[in-house]
Enzyme design. Sequence first.
Site, short mmCIF file in Angstrom:
data_model
loop_
_atom_site.label_atom_id
_atom_site.label_comp_id
_atom_site.label_asym_id
_atom_site.label_seq_id
_atom_site.Cartn_x
_atom_site.Cartn_y
_atom_site.Cartn_z
N PHE A 120 0.86 -1.18 0.00
CA PHE A 120 0.00 0.00 0.00
C PHE A 120 0.90 1.23 0.00
CE2 PHE A 120 -4.44 1.26 0.81
CZ PHE A 120 -5.08 0.10 0.43
N GLN A 240 -7.39 15.14 2.87
CA GLN A 240 -6.72 14.30 1.88
C GLN A 240 -7.53 14.12 0.60
OE1 GLN A 240 -6.09 9.82 2.56
NE2 GLN A 240 -4.06 10.71 2.58
N HIS A 242 -7.63 11.61 -2.40
CA HIS A 242 -7.13 10.30 -2.82
C HIS A 242 -6.93 10.35 -4.33
CE1 HIS A 242 -6.96 6.04 -3.63
NE2 HIS A 242 -7.03 5.75 -2.34
N LEU A 252 -14.36 5.60 -4.99
CA LEU A 252 -12.97 5.23 -4.78
C LEU A 252 -12.55 3.95 -5.48
CD1 LEU A 252 -10.72 6.46 -2.93
CD2 LEU A 252 -11.02 4.42 -1.57
N GLU A 255 -6.26 2.03 -3.27
CA GLU A 255 -4.83 1.99 -3.50
C GLU A 255 -4.36 0.55 -3.66
OE1 GLU A 255 -2.82 5.36 -1.36
OE2 GLU A 255 -2.12 3.64 -0.23
N ARG A 286 -0.25 9.59 -0.70
CA ARG A 286 -1.39 10.07 -1.50
C ARG A 286 -1.27 11.52 -1.93
NH1 ARG A 286 -6.15 6.91 1.82
NH2 ARG A 286 -5.59 4.88 0.95
N HIS A 367 -11.27 12.82 0.17
CA HIS A 367 -11.37 11.48 0.75
C HIS A 367 -11.37 11.46 2.27
CE1 HIS A 367 -10.94 7.18 0.89
NE2 HIS A 367 -9.77 7.24 1.48
N ARG A 409 -2.46 11.27 5.67
CA ARG A 409 -2.62 9.92 6.21
C ARG A 409 -2.15 8.88 5.21
NH1 ARG A 409 -6.44 5.83 5.56
NH2 ARG A 409 -8.04 7.09 4.55
C1 FAD Z 1 -14.63 4.51 -0.09
C2 FAD Z 1 -13.69 4.53 1.07
C3 FAD Z 1 -12.70 3.56 1.19
C4 FAD Z 1 -11.82 3.57 2.27
N1 FAD Z 1 -10.87 2.59 2.37
C5 FAD Z 1 -10.05 2.56 3.45
C6 FAD Z 1 -9.11 1.51 3.64
O1 FAD Z 1 -9.00 0.58 2.84
N2 FAD Z 1 -8.32 1.53 4.73
C7 FAD Z 1 -8.40 2.53 5.66
O2 FAD Z 1 -7.67 2.49 6.64
N3 FAD Z 1 -9.31 3.53 5.51
C8 FAD Z 1 -10.13 3.56 4.45
N4 FAD Z 1 -11.05 4.57 4.32
C9 FAD Z 1 -11.22 5.53 5.42
C10 FAD Z 1 -12.01 4.89 6.53
O3 FAD Z 1 -12.91 3.97 6.01
C11 FAD Z 1 -12.80 5.92 7.33
O4 FAD Z 1 -11.96 6.97 7.73
C12 FAD Z 1 -13.40 5.27 8.56
O5 FAD Z 1 -14.15 4.14 8.20
C13 FAD Z 1 -14.25 6.20 9.39
O6 FAD Z 1 -14.81 5.47 10.44
P1 FAD Z 1 -15.56 6.14 11.64
O7 FAD Z 1 -15.92 5.07 12.61
O8 FAD Z 1 -14.79 7.30 12.14
O9 FAD Z 1 -16.87 6.76 10.98
P2 FAD Z 1 -17.94 6.15 9.94
O10 FAD Z 1 -17.70 4.74 9.60
O11 FAD Z 1 -18.02 7.13 8.84
O12 FAD Z 1 -19.28 6.18 10.78
C14 FAD Z 1 -19.86 7.40 11.19
C15 FAD Z 1 -21.04 7.06 12.07
O13 FAD Z 1 -21.54 8.25 12.65
C16 FAD Z 1 -22.95 8.27 12.57
N5 FAD Z 1 -23.35 9.69 12.58
C17 FAD Z 1 -22.83 10.72 11.88
N6 FAD Z 1 -23.47 11.87 12.17
C18 FAD Z 1 -24.41 11.55 13.10
C19 FAD Z 1 -25.39 12.28 13.80
N7 FAD Z 1 -25.52 13.61 13.63
N8 FAD Z 1 -26.20 11.62 14.65
C20 FAD Z 1 -26.09 10.28 14.84
N9 FAD Z 1 -25.17 9.53 14.20
C21 FAD Z 1 -24.34 10.17 13.35
C22 FAD Z 1 -23.27 7.53 11.29
O14 FAD Z 1 -24.57 7.02 11.34
C23 FAD Z 1 -22.21 6.43 11.33
O15 FAD Z 1 -22.68 5.35 12.10
C24 FAD Z 1 -11.93 4.58 3.24
C25 FAD Z 1 -12.93 5.54 3.14
C26 FAD Z 1 -13.78 5.54 2.06
C27 FAD Z 1 -14.80 6.65 1.96
#
Ligand code: FAD
Length: 594
Positions: A120, A240, A242, A252, A255, A286, A367, A409
């Site tokens: 990666f 960031q 991507h 997306l 990578e 990135r 991203h 990142r």
């Molecule tokens: C397409 C894509 C691919 C990715 N691939 C990778 C990867 O391969 N490896 C890697 O390390 N990272 C990757 N990332 C980044 C990583 O996935 C995210 O940064 C990470 O999953 C975020 O997790 P989180 O738990 O912080 O929030 P999220 O998983 O975004 O969850 C947010 C939560 O908050 C809740 N929420 C938001 N606002 C409110 C509100 N006002 N009231 C109640 N609930 C609310 C939502 O319902 C949800 O449950 C990727 C991101 C994307 C977009």
Amino acid sequence: MSEKIHTHIFDSVIVGAGGAGLMAALYASRSSNVAVISKLYPTRSHTGAAQGGIGAALGNLEEDHWEWHAYDTVKGSDFLADQDVVDILCREAVETVIELEHMGLPFDRTPEGKISQRRFGGHTNNETGQPVMRACHAADRTGHMILQTLYQQCIKNQVQFYDEYHVMDLIRIDDTIRGVVTVNIATGEYHIFHSKAVLIATGGWGRCWEVTSNAHSLTGDGAAICLRRGIPLEDMEFFQFHPTGIFRLGILLTEGVRGEGGVLVNDQGERFMERYAPTIKDLASRDVVSRAIYLEVQAGRGIGGNNYVHLDVRPETVNHYLKEAGEDRRIDAAYIEEKLPDIADFTRTYLGVDPVREPMPVQPTAHYAMGGIPTDLHGRVVLDGENTILDGLYAAGEVACVSVHGANRLGTNSLVDLVVFGRRAGLHMADYCLEADLLPLPDNAASSVVNEISRIRGNSGGVKSHQIRTDMQRTMTDNVGVFRTAETLAKAREVLENLAEQYESIEIDDKGKRFNTDLLEAWELGCLIELAQATTESALARFESRGAHARDDFTDRDDENWLKHTLCFKDGDSNRLDYKPVTLGRYEPKPRVY
Ligand SMILES: Cc1cc2nc3c(=O)[nH]c(=O)nc-3n(C[C@H](O)[C@H](O)[C@H](O)COP(=O)(O)OP(=O)(O)OC[C@H]3O[C@@H](n4cnc5c(N)ncnc54)[C@H](O)[C@@H]3O)c2cc1C
């Protein structure tokens, strides 16, 4: 009209059911009673969209060490990450991935049955500088597997879920936390969750930009709510891009495509990353790759003169470069289908392009938020440059800034951040709840939310959300994108100020209560505008280029003056900036060479 307000009491409340929220819930629920509140059904959280992998120096396929992972993370961050927490991230990554495996996460396997790993961006053998296989993966659906596994574990532990409740405010009285105010999306009724501690895990805010990999729900609610309640946001200028989003759509393409041997190619058929990063090439970090694509396009070498380049993972191309690099490995079409099934599906569905036969058109896509709510190594929210703790408030995941990612990142490090710091925050919160008292709720705890909602509902200004949203997203893409200058940032500031003013008279069509997504989206737009303003303000004030913050008018990194974190506060309608030092450690800042 007085509104009926429901009240629920818990020790701790977790806002967000992505990887960070669920990991925290799992640990907090061991000794406190926990509610997880989510505006989405938990398994629809964006963590489920993470594709490529989770980084951990298991060394299953070749030599690796967590210290190498730590150095890569610090280097990738352009030396802005805090090195004490990077050590924790990379050391605990190893045990946390094994813990996920024991919970039942179906990782891909090596022939010997170990967790399979792939290359990666930015992850290297520190001795040779060559890419190292560190990303543990379950095909290209790693996040999906993490989310499902953690959700099952939470259900098993009897964590209580409040699905489709939208959190709109944090109840903070002076320096105490008393809970959150929510709207039940199905009924439109107000519910207060009264608690000793609150953890914010609401994810990112890619929806500030026009082309983004982020889901529609990623509107930065938790960050905006904290900003409004006197909590600063750290390092907002670092967002960031991507390098490989599907052209125009932003979806997306992981990578992992380049990790499996895919290469970026310009209109002249040139593998241009050989020029920008001669050692690590397409797997440079990135920020470096996104800027390279942008510069190729500027120089007229986009495909057919257009605003995109090609990502080529056809077996004949990959095998050509594997042979050139002296590697024995060769791939075929079946290998692509096995390792990148979702990617193949996306490009066939959305572009009509078969990646086994044709290259894929890609452009940088907004991203990931490196910045966010500042925390310490237990996920406790800090209030200022002196790291004063706000007892009872925690943040984890993308919305938080413990600062392990600094100015940029590395791929796979967000999933690690979620589970490592989600776990730490959950554990600390459970201990905190054993000691802390449940403080009384003020009488008017929900009034600012009730007033704001009835104001939006009652408005008849004729200004529609979609108009403001489109203008904001265009402005951010054009002026606060891969490259910025004082001029573009000042322009963005002016436009955003104007949009914030228009937002005051935003009018919605649906005046009802049940499932009023029109209303909720209008409210979310308010969050996005405030975060766009905080980003622009922080970027305007940083007179250097570092990581994802690339200024055409200050092209060099300036460690003497700018090796520090930005803190952006909200003061009435404007933003105020302050700074705090970076925690250094084993690694002295030096220029990044790839
Ligand atoms: C397409 C894509 C691919 C990715 N691939 C990778 C990867 O391969 N490896 C890697 O390390 N990272 C990757 N990332 C980044 C990583 O996935 C995210 O940064 C990470 O999953 C975020 O997790 P989180 O738990 O912080 O929030 P999220 O998983 O975004 O969850 C947010 C939560 O908050 C809740 N929420 C938001 N606002 C409110 C509100 N006002 N009231 C109640 N609930 C609310 C939502 O319902 C949800 O449950 C990727 C991101 C994307 C977009």
